[in-house]
Write an enzyme that holds these catalytic residues in place. Structure first.
Site, PDB file in Angstrom:
ATOM      1  N   CYS A   5       0.815  -1.215   0.000  1.00 27.93           N
ATOM      2  CA  CYS A   5       0.000   0.000   0.000  1.00 27.93           C
ATOM      3  C   CYS A   5       0.849   1.266   0.000  1.00 27.93           C
ATOM      4  O   CYS A   5       2.020   1.262   0.371  1.00 27.93           O
ATOM      5  CB  CYS A   5      -0.967  -0.002   1.177  1.00 27.93           C
ATOM      6  N   CYS A  58       0.656   3.875   1.937  1.00 30.41           N
ATOM      7  CA  CYS A  58       1.117   4.372   3.236  1.00 30.41           C
ATOM      8  C   CYS A  58       2.342   3.605   3.724  1.00 30.41           C
ATOM      9  O   CYS A  58       3.136   4.131   4.489  1.00 30.41           O
ATOM     10  CB  CYS A  58       0.001   4.408   4.272  1.00 30.41           C
TER      11      CYS A  58
END
Length: 149
Positions: A47, A49
């Site tokens: 992901c 993040c």
């Protein structure tokens, strides 16, 4: 089905270049966690993040004067059994990736979950990690000597 290795390889290297050791089997996770001292266990992820926040923050935090005895990683979606084993040490917390657990003598003493990573700056995240290092990790003799000066 796990992510293809050619996809995750560069994301693995984002951590291994900081000296974080890959643990790709449940046995490797157990060996790292059950050793005496402190270990940081990073649940890595594809992901955004993880890429833009967690991995850079971990690199910054590992430059701190006090660090865990060991730092290991598993890759969610790739090292599925190892990730499940690592998350098993995070008792009382929902599975989260990315996430960072700090264990001392096999017991979880600190966790940084995805919701504490998202929407924050890597510097802020690194600060959280270094505060945990200061609280739960023993300074190395070299770090202690450097602070006396």
């Amino acid at each position: 089905m796990p992510y293809p290795e050619m996809l995750v390889k560069p994301m693995r290297e984002d951590l291994t270049r900081f000296g974080v050791q890959e643990t790709r089997t449940p046995e490797e996770v157990d060996q790292a966690v059950k050793a005496k001292g402190t270990v940081m266990v990073v649940v890595n992820s594809v992901c955004g993040c993880a890429a833009g926040l967690a991995r850079p923050a971990i690199g910054m935090a590992l430059k701190h004067s006090v660090v865990p005895d060991r730092a290991v990683t598993v890759f969610a979606g790739a090292d599925i059994e190892a990730t499940d084993r690592a998350r098993g040490y995070f008792k009382g917390y929902f599975p989260s990736s990315p996430s960072v657990g700090l264990l001392r003598d096999g017991k979880l003493v600190y966790i940084l979950e995805r919701h504490q990573i998202e929407g924050r700056d890597p510097v802020q995240i690194a600060k959280d990690l270094t505060e945990a290092f200061d609280r739960f990790c023993v300074p190395s003799p070299a770090a202690a000597i450097g602070k006396r000066g």
